[in-house]
Design a protein around this motif. Structure first.
Motif, PDB file in Angstrom:
ATOM      1  N   UNK A   1      84.204  41.180  58.693  1.00  0.00           N
ATOM      2  CA  UNK A   1      83.487  40.986  59.958  1.00  0.00           C
ATOM      3  C   UNK A   1      82.594  42.185  60.267  1.00  0.00           C
ATOM      4  N   UNK A   2      83.086  43.400  59.993  1.00  0.00           N
ATOM      5  CA  UNK A   2      82.306  44.604  60.255  1.00  0.00           C
ATOM      6  C   UNK A   2      81.053  44.647  59.385  1.00  0.00           C
ATOM      7  N   UNK A   3      81.188  44.271  58.124  1.00  0.00           N
ATOM      8  CA  UNK A   3      80.018  44.237  57.246  1.00  0.00           C
ATOM      9  C   UNK A   3      79.014  43.203  57.734  1.00  0.00           C
ATOM     10  N   UNK A   4      79.499  42.010  58.036  1.00  0.00           N
ATOM     11  CA  UNK A   4      78.603  40.929  58.471  1.00  0.00           C
ATOM     12  C   UNK A   4      77.799  41.338  59.702  1.00  0.00           C
ATOM     13  N   UNK A   5      78.462  41.983  60.648  1.00  0.00           N
ATOM     14  CA  UNK A   5      77.775  42.402  61.877  1.00  0.00           C
ATOM     15  C   UNK A   5      76.756  43.503  61.590  1.00  0.00           C
TER      16      UNK A   5
ATOM     17  N   UNK B   1      69.151  42.580  58.446  1.00  0.00           N
ATOM     18  CA  UNK B   1      68.425  42.608  57.164  1.00  0.00           C
ATOM     19  C   UNK B   1      67.857  41.245  56.806  1.00  0.00           C
ATOM     20  N   UNK B   2      66.743  41.263  56.086  1.00  0.00           N
ATOM     21  CA  UNK B   2      66.144  40.009  55.627  1.00  0.00           C
ATOM     22  C   UNK B   2      67.029  39.341  54.579  1.00  0.00           C
ATOM     23  N   UNK B   3      67.647  40.164  53.717  1.00  0.00           N
ATOM     24  CA  UNK B   3      68.533  39.641  52.677  1.00  0.00           C
ATOM     25  C   UNK B   3      69.859  40.394  52.769  1.00  0.00           C
ATOM     26  N   UNK B   4      70.950  39.636  52.872  1.00  0.00           N
ATOM     27  CA  UNK B   4      72.262  40.219  53.189  1.00  0.00           C
ATOM     28  C   UNK B   4      73.283  39.912  52.090  1.00  0.00           C
ATOM     29  N   UNK B   5      74.067  40.935  51.760  1.00  0.00           N
ATOM     30  CA  UNK B   5      75.154  40.747  50.787  1.00  0.00           C
ATOM     31  C   UNK B   5      76.420  41.422  51.309  1.00  0.00           C
ATOM     32  N   UNK B   6      77.545  40.736  51.165  1.00  0.00           N
ATOM     33  CA  UNK B   6      78.854  41.320  51.458  1.00  0.00           C
ATOM     34  C   UNK B   6      79.550  41.595  50.135  1.00  0.00           C
ATOM     35  N   UNK B   7      80.023  42.821  49.984  1.00  0.00           N
ATOM     36  CA  UNK B   7      80.721  43.246  48.765  1.00  0.00           C
ATOM     37  C   UNK B   7      82.189  43.472  49.108  1.00  0.00           C
ATOM     38  N   UNK B   8      83.042  42.582  48.660  1.00  0.00           N
ATOM     39  CA  UNK B   8      84.465  42.696  48.965  1.00  0.00           C
ATOM     40  C   UNK B   8      85.258  42.975  47.689  1.00  0.00           C
TER      41      UNK B   8
ATOM     42  N   UNK C   1      86.615  36.095  49.770  1.00  0.00           N
ATOM     43  CA  UNK C   1      85.347  35.513  49.328  1.00  0.00           C
ATOM     44  C   UNK C   1      84.992  34.298  50.175  1.00  0.00           C
ATOM     45  N   UNK C   2      85.978  33.461  50.479  1.00  0.00           N
ATOM     46  CA  UNK C   2      85.713  32.274  51.305  1.00  0.00           C
ATOM     47  C   UNK C   2      85.221  32.658  52.692  1.00  0.00           C
TER      48      UNK C   2
ATOM     49  N   UNK D   1      78.880  34.189  55.776  1.00  0.00           N
ATOM     50  CA  UNK D   1      78.403  35.255  56.656  1.00  0.00           C
ATOM     51  C   UNK D   1      77.284  36.075  56.031  1.00  0.00           C
ATOM     52  N   UNK D   2      76.846  35.714  54.822  1.00  0.00           N
ATOM     53  CA  UNK D   2      75.792  36.466  54.137  1.00  0.00           C
ATOM     54  C   UNK D   2      75.096  35.563  53.133  1.00  0.00           C
ATOM     55  N   UNK D   3      73.963  36.032  52.606  1.00  0.00           N
ATOM     56  CA  UNK D   3      73.227  35.259  51.608  1.00  0.00           C
ATOM     57  C   UNK D   3      73.940  35.274  50.264  1.00  0.00           C
TER      58      UNK D   3
END
Length: 525
Positions: free
Chosen positions: A84-88, A93-100, A128-129, A134-136
């Motif tokens: 949630x912290x990363x997503x917020x 950003x125009x292009x968003x990635x979450x790295x878990x 991952x689900x 929450x990101x591209x």
């Protein structure tokens, strides 16, 4: 040719290494350089780690709101709060990635996580689900993958891809592998992981055994199409794969790798030097690609060959990486246009107020030196780019020696509110006295942890570059844990200054660090 993605972790894995910390303004400045470099992904930080890290990631994401060539990424452990912290933080950003990520090796499962294989698998899939909506893009990493059972990696990666991961990272977290081993591992994983064709496989190699770049290139040979790296190879312990080295290896040996990157290699040298100045950590002279000796030749045999044909001893041109090759001969009679033109040749576009500030500093320097060199000009430009703005500025400095060996310093500072403050202090030397005066005026409780001055160029009129690191004794959010295993958690703040007078350069650096502390507190309040 097929492209290899460059995932830059300078601002996350690199910045968290001891001695390389940066404040928000410095991180944004570095992120701008990375955007100009055209990296595919900027891992901007670990947002849940601290309010400062969250703010920095969000500021960088805002900077990239209209940038469609680069993903802004944040790191998250495999739990809901982190994701949630990363997503917020990356939302602008125009292009968003979450790295878990979650650790998968037996030693990490047993001793760190205290979880079974099934529990680790379930946590990975759940993370991952959650992140995929929450990101591209979602990247999944199996921490300490190199020391993980191969069949278990296949199981975890297959489940992560099915859950929505678009990038699968295989980290050599402790720098343990070898080129032949990691190439074979990537071939195995890509051939055996269910759904492998739906994801990009990535290498993240550490340099504990000095093989991070070699291992990353071997992974590419094994099918990796993303390399995770950092400028100047900075990172935990011995560091990460060096971005400039892996990029130029692929670029220079395109005949061998049959691959390319989207990196603007002509920006590598300046980006490397900016990072060095921001962190106060020198680039070793013999550093590949960006070191001072990378394109220097002293041997008579080498010089003879170079005079006949540059390619006898250079496999790359200095211009390929943006490294300077000639001296700048400018003096006090030179104008703004000449300065701006030469700065442009060095990779810096100056205009408007920034050009005026650098030009004013240049004229002052030209009055005290016969010739202004490339190194001098780069230092002026970088110094103005990275010094913290206000609220304090040096207006005057007078030092004197006493018969008992002590010194006095009379310092005058101006505040952005228009007030003028002076103080005279006595100390063991001019620097000790000057620093004491600044502490008294600004009113901050700090401890000078580290101080250094180095020459820029050669000659008696060379400029001095000063670096200081202060510990903020009065931080409300940090503490010192006592006992035998004490850990000093006071914020470590870096400041820098440039001047032909090394005492004045040191005063500028000390005040620069003070200004950063003041700005950090204002941002947190």
């Amino acid at each position: 040719m097929e492209q290899v993605r460059i995932f830059d972790t300078t601002l996350r894995d690199g910045e968290q290494a001891p001695g390389f910390s940066m404040d928000l303004d410095q991180k944004v400045r570095m992120a701008k350089a990375l955007l100009e470099l055209k990296v595919d992904v900027i891992e901007a930080g670990f947002p849940v780690a601290s309010p400062g890290d969250f703010a920095a990631v969000k500021a960088i994401a805002t900077e990239a709101a209209d940038m469609h060539d680069t993903f802004i990424c944040g790191l998250a452990r495999a739990n809901e709060k982190d994701i949630n912290a990363v997503a917020e933080s990356i939302a602008p950003a125009a292009r968003k990635r979450i790295h878990t990520f979650i650790a998968t090796s037996p030693i990490h499962r047993e001793h760190k996580l205290r979880m079974s294989k099934q529990e680790v698998l379930e946590k990975a899939v759940a993370a991952v689900r959650q992140a995929k909506d929450m990101a591209d893009e979602v990247e999944f990493s199996a921490e300490d993958a190199i020391r993980t059972e191969r069949d278990y990696l296949v199981q975890v990666f297959g489940a992560a891809i099915e859950a929505g991961a678009t990038t699968i990272n295989v980290p050599d977290t402790v720098g343990y592998t070898t080129p032949q081993e990691i190439e074979d591992l990537f071939r195995y994983l890509i051939a055996n992981t269910p759904g492998a064709e739906k994801a990009v496989f990535s290498a993240h190699c550490h340099d504990d055994l000095g093989m991070a770049v070699a291992n990353s290139l071997a992974a590419v040979r094994g099918g990796a199409r993303q390399v995770e790296c950092a400028l100047n190879g900075i990172g935990e312990r011995a560091g990460n794969c060096a971005l400039e080295e892996v990029v130029m290896a692929i670029n220079t040996r395109a005949d061998f790798f049959q691959l390319t990157t989207q990196i603007d290699t002509t920006k590598l040298y300046n980006a490397s030097r900016l990072l060095s100045r921001l962190t106060g950590q020198d680039v070793p002279r013999n550093k590949a690609i960006v070191g001072d000796n990378a394109f220097a030749h002293e041997s008579g045999i080498h010089q003879d060959g170079m005079l006949k044909n540059l390619q006898t001893y250079e496999i790359m041109r200095p211009a390929d990486v943006g490294a300077p090759t000639s001296l700048l001969v400018l003096g006090k009679h030179s104008g703004r246009n000449a300065l701006a033109d030469r700065a442009r040749e060095l990779g810096h576009n100056l205009s408007g107020e920034r050009l005026n500030e650098v030009f004013e500093a240049f004229k002052q320097l030209a009055d005290s030196k016969k010739n202004v060199t490339n190194d001098d000009l780069k230092s002026l430009i970088l110094g103005h780019a990275m010094n913290a703005s206000g609220p304090w500025r040096v207006a005057g400095l007078k030092t004197g020696a006493e018969r008992d060996g002590h010194a006095t310093a009379h310092v005058t500072l101006t505040h952005q509110n228009g007030t003028v403050h002076t103080h005279e202090a006595r100390g063991n030397g001019p620097l000790d006295a000057a620093f004491s005066s600044i502490k008294e005026i600004v009113g901050l409780d700090v401890h000078l942890e580290d101080f250094s001055v180095k020459s820029i160029g050669t000659g008696i009129d060379a400029q001095g570059w000063a670096d200081v690191h202060l510990l903020d004794n009065s931080s409300e959010n940090e503490m010192v844990v006592g006992g035998e295993d004490s850990v000093d958690r006071r914020p470590r703040i870096h400041g820098s200054g440039v001047h032909t007078d090394i005492v004045f350069a040191s005063v500028i650096a000390y005040l620069d660090a003070m200004n950063r502390i003041v700005r950090n507190r204002a941002q947190q309040s």
